[in-house]
Scaffold this active site. Structure first.
Site, PDB file in Angstrom:
ATOM      1  N   TYR A 101      -6.188  11.724  14.438  1.00 49.32           N
ATOM      2  CA  TYR A 101      -5.524  10.425  14.280  1.00 49.32           C
ATOM      3  C   TYR A 101      -7.011   9.671  13.364  1.00 49.32           C
ATOM      4  O   TYR A 101      -7.838   9.498  14.140  1.00 49.32           O
ATOM      5  CB  TYR A 101      -4.963   9.535  15.263  1.00 49.32           C
ATOM      6  N   GLU A 189      -4.115   4.235   7.220  1.00 48.95           N
ATOM      7  CA  GLU A 189      -4.089   5.117   8.402  1.00 48.95           C
ATOM      8  C   GLU A 189      -3.522   6.671   7.974  1.00 48.95           C
ATOM      9  O   GLU A 189      -2.889   6.743   6.849  1.00 48.95           O
ATOM     10  CB  GLU A 189      -2.863   4.874   9.367  1.00 48.95           C
TER      11      GLU A 189
END
Ligand code: GDP
Ligand code: MN
Length: 378
Positions: A101, A189
């Protein structure tokens, strides 16, 4: 404004980030045509402006053309979190070795961007954040200096001690920072950022939220607005300079000023109702704007009553009354309308409305109007 995966990946590509080869399709036929340029296996991905598509069945691997067409058929038209899938992204699949992530988000409390990274990326990142917060590394950036190379390197090594992979990670973070800064994002992201079993890096998913207040200086991003997923009434309102947000209740609101509009919605809730929308006709409200507002509110089939709540300052009540008279003359008003007008030229407005004998339900206070609108919505 939220960029959908395929749009965010276009931005990623411009910044040199590795993304899988693929194409967007709006029909099974388009999937069939496009497939000839790709190698199998492929992934079929629902393109909707919400996350959690994998868990909802909107992301599927396909081993050959027949399989891809079958999966595209099932995904196109399905609903994810109430949004119908109008298009899919078809990309060559990667053989996932590791899911990471990488994110940068605006932290309002810190008044600074925060980088968040975790070696445990993928569809369960929320679960990781909840049960294992120590697996997520956070770094608050200096908003002027931004992400520095040494910080990116440090984060890279935290995620992976292998020098080659740490370097890929830190370079990706620096590119993500440039994207975040250049697009005036509030979020950028990559989840997951993947190393394949062969060690190749790939941004498998992409998400960018651009600050709406900064859109005026990003005409290229504004032009990306995907009309497949925009509320047509919100777009119409925008074109007419009205602030409008569609909500799920039954009471249409037509108010001047954002603060009064919020207070009106609060009162409606207080009396047990649910607003169908937020609508601010703005400061200098012409009769035209009132007409536009009513046509937008009435386009919503859920609306059972309308509450017109005007506090005349710069807005003149007689302008609003004129708008109302035209509304009733030109449109079919299928629901009761409660009207409370107070302030500038209030007397004149009252006289105009009395003379025109409109079937309005008058209210002398804001609470009385809200209560009546709730009662009439049933
Ligand atoms: P999200 O569920 O909306 O976040 O959609 P993602 O694009 O992140 O995909 C969800 C999950 O599908 C990923 O975490 C992967 O596990 C899987 N996935 C997506 N693309 C691929 C791919 O190319 N190959 C493989 N093996 N899995 C993939
Ligand atoms: Mn994802």
């Amino acid at each position: 404004m939220k960029l959908i995966e395929y749009q965010a990946k276009e931005v990623f590509r411009k910044y040199g980030l590795p993304v899988q080869k693929g194409f967007v399709a709006r029909s099974v036929d388009e999937v069939r045509t496009g497939l000839s340029a790709l190698e199998f296996p492929v992934v079929i991905k629902a393109q909707v402006p919400v996350g959690g598509r994998g868990k909802a069945g909107g992301i599927k691997l396909a081993k050959d053309a027949a399989d891809a067409l079958e999966k595209a058929t099932s995904i196109l038209g399905m609903e994810i979190k109430g949004i119908r899938v109008k298009k899919v992204l078809v990309t060559e699949a990667v053989d996932i070795g590791k899911e990471i992530y990488l994110g940068i988000v605006q932290d309002r409390r810190a008044r600074a961007p925060v980088v968040m990274v975790s070696a445990e990326g993928g569809i369960d990142i929320e679960e990781v954040a909840r049960t294992k917060p120590e697996a997520i590394h956070k770094l608050t950036l200096d908003p002027v200096w931004g992400l520095q190379a040494f910080q990116a390197r440090e984060l890279g090594y935290k995620l992976d001690p292998d020098p080659q992979r740490a370097k890929h990670l830190s370079q990706t973070l620096l590119a993500l920072w440039r994207i975040y800064r250049d697009t005036d994002a509030t979020l950028a992201e990559i989840n997951p950022f993947v190393f394949t079993k062969q060690g190749e890096p790939s941004c498998v998913d992409a998400k960018i939220l651009v600050d709406d207040s900064a859109l005026f200086r990003h005409p290229d991003i504004e032009a990306m607005r995907d009309m497949d997923y925009e509320n047509p009434q919100e777009q119409e309102a925008k074109a007419s300079d009205l602030s409008f947000v569609k909500l799920d209740g039954r009471i249409g609101c037509c108010v001047n000023g954002a603060g009064l509009a919020m207070a009106t919605m609060d009162l409606i809730k207080h009396f047990g109702g649910e607003p169908a929308n937020f609508l601010d006709v703005g400061g200098s409200s012409s009769p035209e704007k009132v007409k536009k507002a009513f046509s937008i509110i009435l386009a919503d089939p859920n609306v059972r009553s309308i509450y017109l709540n005007i506090f005349g300052g710069i807005t003149r009540c007689d302008d609003i009354a004129q708008g109302l008279i035209e509304v009733f003359k030109e449109m079919e008003i299928r629901v009761p309308v409660v009207a409370r007008l107070t302030g500038t030229n209030e007397e004149r407005a009252r006289q105009m409305l009395a003379e025109s004998k409109l079937p309005l339900i008058p209210a002398s206070t804001m609470s009385e109007g809200a209560r009546k609108a709730v009662e009439l919505a049933g």
